[in-house]
Enzyme design. Structure first.
Site, PDB file in Angstrom:
ATOM      1  N   GLY A 235      34.630  70.012  99.394  1.00 25.71           N
ATOM      2  CA  GLY A 235      34.135  69.848  98.063  1.00 25.71           C
ATOM      3  C   GLY A 235      33.140  68.658  97.966  1.00 25.71           C
ATOM      4  O   GLY A 235      32.298  68.620  97.238  1.00 25.71           O
TER       5      GLY A 235
ATOM      6  N   LYS B 149      38.208  88.162 105.053  1.00 26.05           N
ATOM      7  CA  LYS B 149      38.430  86.927 105.302  1.00 26.05           C
ATOM      8  C   LYS B 149      39.752  86.481 105.592  1.00 26.05           C
ATOM      9  O   LYS B 149      40.092  85.774 106.491  1.00 26.05           O
ATOM     10  CB  LYS B 149      37.573  85.949 104.226  1.00 26.05           C
TER      11      LYS B 149
ATOM     12  N   ASN C 221      43.937  81.201 112.321  1.00 22.68           N
ATOM     13  CA  ASN C 221      44.511  80.117 112.046  1.00 22.68           C
ATOM     14  C   ASN C 221      45.876  79.727 112.593  1.00 22.68           C
ATOM     15  O   ASN C 221      46.032  78.765 113.296  1.00 22.68           O
ATOM     16  CB  ASN C 221      44.504  79.593 110.474  1.00 22.68           C
TER      17      ASN C 221
HETATM   18  P1  NAD Z   1      40.414  68.746 101.927  1.00 23.38           P
HETATM   19  O1  NAD Z   1      42.074  68.298 102.189  1.00 23.38           O
HETATM   20  O2  NAD Z   1      39.536  67.788 102.734  1.00 23.38           O
HETATM   21  O3  NAD Z   1      39.917  68.509 100.565  1.00 23.38           O
HETATM   22  C1  NAD Z   1      40.760  68.692  99.358  1.00 23.38           C
HETATM   23  C2  NAD Z   1      40.686  67.603  98.592  1.00 23.38           C
HETATM   24  O4  NAD Z   1      41.267  67.733  97.270  1.00 23.38           O
HETATM   25  C3  NAD Z   1      41.509  66.301  99.149  1.00 23.38           C
HETATM   26  O5  NAD Z   1      40.782  65.173  99.302  1.00 23.38           O
HETATM   27  C4  NAD Z   1      42.675  66.025  98.088  1.00 23.38           C
HETATM   28  O6  NAD Z   1      42.954  64.514  97.876  1.00 23.38           O
HETATM   29  C5  NAD Z   1      41.814  66.350  96.928  1.00 23.38           C
HETATM   30  N1  NAD Z   1      42.772  66.780  95.616  1.00 23.38           N
HETATM   31  C6  NAD Z   1      43.822  67.758  95.961  1.00 23.38           C
HETATM   32  N2  NAD Z   1      44.501  67.789  94.542  1.00 23.38           N
HETATM   33  C7  NAD Z   1      43.612  66.908  93.901  1.00 23.38           C
HETATM   34  C8  NAD Z   1      43.904  66.331  92.267  1.00 23.38           C
HETATM   35  N3  NAD Z   1      45.076  66.876  91.569  1.00 23.38           N
HETATM   36  N4  NAD Z   1      43.089  65.476  91.961  1.00 23.38           N
HETATM   37  C9  NAD Z   1      41.929  65.046  92.782  1.00 23.38           C
HETATM   38  N5  NAD Z   1      41.909  65.289  94.091  1.00 23.38           N
HETATM   39  C10 NAD Z   1      42.968  66.478  94.385  1.00 23.38           C
HETATM   40  O7  NAD Z   1      40.414  70.101 102.387  1.00 23.38           O
HETATM   41  P2  NAD Z   1      39.082  70.815 102.647  1.00 23.38           P
HETATM   42  O8  NAD Z   1      38.902  70.938 104.244  1.00 23.38           O
HETATM   43  O9  NAD Z   1      37.843  70.436 101.852  1.00 23.38           O
HETATM   44  O10 NAD Z   1      39.585  72.338 102.272  1.00 23.38           O
HETATM   45  C11 NAD Z   1      39.522  72.635 100.906  1.00 23.38           C
HETATM   46  C12 NAD Z   1      39.628  74.160 100.748  1.00 23.38           C
HETATM   47  O11 NAD Z   1      38.395  74.735 101.386  1.00 23.38           O
HETATM   48  C13 NAD Z   1      40.476  74.862 101.841  1.00 23.38           C
HETATM   49  O12 NAD Z   1      41.225  75.989 100.959  1.00 23.38           O
HETATM   50  C14 NAD Z   1      39.915  75.105 102.872  1.00 23.38           C
HETATM   51  O13 NAD Z   1      40.650  76.141 103.814  1.00 23.38           O
HETATM   52  C15 NAD Z   1      38.584  75.594 102.687  1.00 23.38           C
HETATM   53  N6  NAD Z   1      37.391  75.453 103.413  1.00 23.38           N
HETATM   54  C16 NAD Z   1      37.223  74.381 104.107  1.00 23.38           C
HETATM   55  C17 NAD Z   1      36.115  74.375 105.039  1.00 23.38           C
HETATM   56  C18 NAD Z   1      35.743  73.065 105.771  1.00 23.38           C
HETATM   57  O14 NAD Z   1      35.166  73.111 106.584  1.00 23.38           O
HETATM   58  N7  NAD Z   1      36.331  71.926 105.312  1.00 23.38           N
HETATM   59  C19 NAD Z   1      35.359  75.266 105.342  1.00 23.38           C
HETATM   60  C20 NAD Z   1      35.714  76.509 104.528  1.00 23.38           C
HETATM   61  C21 NAD Z   1      36.800  76.517 103.747  1.00 23.38           C
HETATM   62  O1  KPL Z   2      38.029  79.594 108.168  1.00 17.73           O
HETATM   63  C1  KPL Z   2      38.100  79.116 109.426  1.00 17.73           C
HETATM   64  C2  KPL Z   2      39.445  77.691 109.526  1.00 17.73           C
HETATM   65  O2  KPL Z   2      39.505  77.319 110.494  1.00 17.73           O
HETATM   66  O3  KPL Z   2      39.788  77.883 108.418  1.00 17.73           O
HETATM   67  C3  KPL Z   2      37.777  79.749 110.373  1.00 17.73           C
HETATM   68  C4  KPL Z   2      36.818  80.875 110.092  1.00 17.73           C
HETATM   69  C5  KPL Z   2      38.864  80.418 111.302  1.00 17.73           C
HETATM   70  C6  KPL Z   2      36.889  78.952 111.508  1.00 17.73           C
HETATM   71  O4  KPL Z   2      37.786  77.824 112.188  1.00 17.73           O
END
Ligand code: NAD
Ligand code: KPL
Length: 299
Positions: A12, A178, A186
């Site tokens: 985010g 996906k 995972n």
């Molecule tokens: P994260 O835990 O770093 O981020 C989520 C954030 O949302 C946390 O900081 C949490 O405190 C906040 N949050 C949750 N509920 C809240 C609320 N009610 N009010 C305010 N803040 C709130 O997780 P992430 O790694 O950013 O992943 C988020 C989603 O994106 C997941 O589904 C993940 O699988 C997907 N994703 C992540 C990546 C990556 O590189 N990090 C890449 C692709 C997809």
């Molecule tokens: O989306 C991923 C995850 O780790 O949640 C992959 C694509 C598997 C990359 O690590």
């Protein structure tokens, strides 16, 4: 465009930081990150090097914007949707992993909900900062497939902010592919404690491939055209492209955090049950992760 990014964690903050180069962005997150962004702005590092000053708040209620981008973990989507429903949005977009997020948003929000996937990598090294660990792509579109002016407008807004974006008319098939990738990679890497590349050969390879084949079978039972070979091929492609990476679920386990297993393998198992399709590998992976999560913090 006015954009609220709900869930200012790793992804985010990266999406919000990139969007803030061209749009009015409000990040909804938690302290100390939000306090740091309010005080000094957001630094976007890694593959990028710039700072922006989006609005930031810990209270996501009563907001309004053209678009709400949802980036909380899948187990927080329902609460995020209820909070967003206290405000007003013209559209919402999920960029999360796992299935069921768009349905949870649509249950509460009175606006079109777009499905999305993101292959950008992001981590948050410290409050007020986010690092892009890999430039990928956002794919988005109507959650039931087809085209819409809303999806086109959101795609344009992402592209003008410099985010690699494809607007797709086949999101259901893409989401299932996906899901096959995440179902295969995972939980397997989390339980075997290996990097994604270990799934290219060695004993864990069959586990990941079987989990992906089961996902394809359930997808087809749901009316989505996804061949076994396509699902296994997608796992191999992603495991190869991210060979040195720690999957998000393995990282969650290493950090002692709740995982997204219910929205990935758990979701697959419940759809399989409803469709009378067997999914023994996904059931085993889900139950092992569930066993690990007992007595772990639930948020
Ligand atoms: P994260 O835990 O770093 O981020 C989520 C954030 O949302 C946390 O900081 C949490 O405190 C906040 N949050 C949750 N509920 C809240 C609320 N009610 N009010 C305010 N803040 C709130 O997780 P992430 O790694 O950013 O992943 C988020 C989603 O994106 C997941 O589904 C993940 O699988 C997907 N994703 C992540 C990546 C990556 O590189 N990090 C890449 C692709 C997809
Ligand atoms: O989306 C991923 C995850 O780790 O949640 C992959 C694509 C598997 C990359 O690590």
């Amino acid at each position: 465009m006015e954009v609220v990014v709900f869930g200012a964690g790793s992804l985010g903050s990266l999406a919000g930081g990139l969007l803030a180069r061209d749009h009015a962005v409000t990040l909804v997150g938690r302290d100390p990150h939000v306090a740091a962004v309010r005080e000094s702005g957001l630094r976007v590092g890694g593959e990028f090097d710039f700072s922006v000053r989006p609005d930031a708040t810990t209270d996501g209620s009563d907001l309004s914007a053209d678009l709400a981008v949802v980036t909380v973990k899948a187990f927080d989507t329902d609460e995020a949707a209820r909070t967003l429903a206290t405000g007003r949005f013209d559209a919402a977009l999920s960029l999360q992993n796992g299935m069921g997020n768009e349905d949870a948003l649509a249950d509460h929000l009175d606006c079109p909900v777009l499905a999305g996937t993101a292959t950008y990598g992001a981590v948050r090294p410290e409050p007020g900062a986010v690092a892009c660990t890999g430039v990928g792509e956002v794919v988005l579109g109507p959650r039931a497939g087809g085209t819409s002016e809303t999806a086109d407008a959101v795609g344009r807004a992402f592209r003008t902010a410099g985010i690699e974006t494809t607007v797709a008319d086949d999101m259901p098939r893409r989401l299932w592919e996906k899901l096959a990738v995440n179902a295969g990679i995972n939980a397997t890497t989390a339980l075997a404690r290996v990097e994604n590349g270990a799934l290219l050969d060695g004993p864990a390879r069959e586990v990941a491939a079987d989990a992906a084949r089961e996902t394809a079978r359930v997808a087809r039972a749901e009316g989505v055209e996804l061949a076994d070979d396509a699902a296994v091929g997608a796992v191999e492609r992603v495991a190869d492209a991210t060979a040195a990476n720690t999957s998000s679920m393995r990282q969650d386990v290493l950090d002692g955090r709740r995982t997204e297993v219910e929205a990935i393998n758990g979701y697959l198992c419940s759809r399989a049950r409803e469709r009378n399709v067997t999914a023994p590998v996904n059931r085993t992976l889900t139950n092992l992760l569930r066993a690990w999560e007992i007595d772990r913090p639930q948020d």
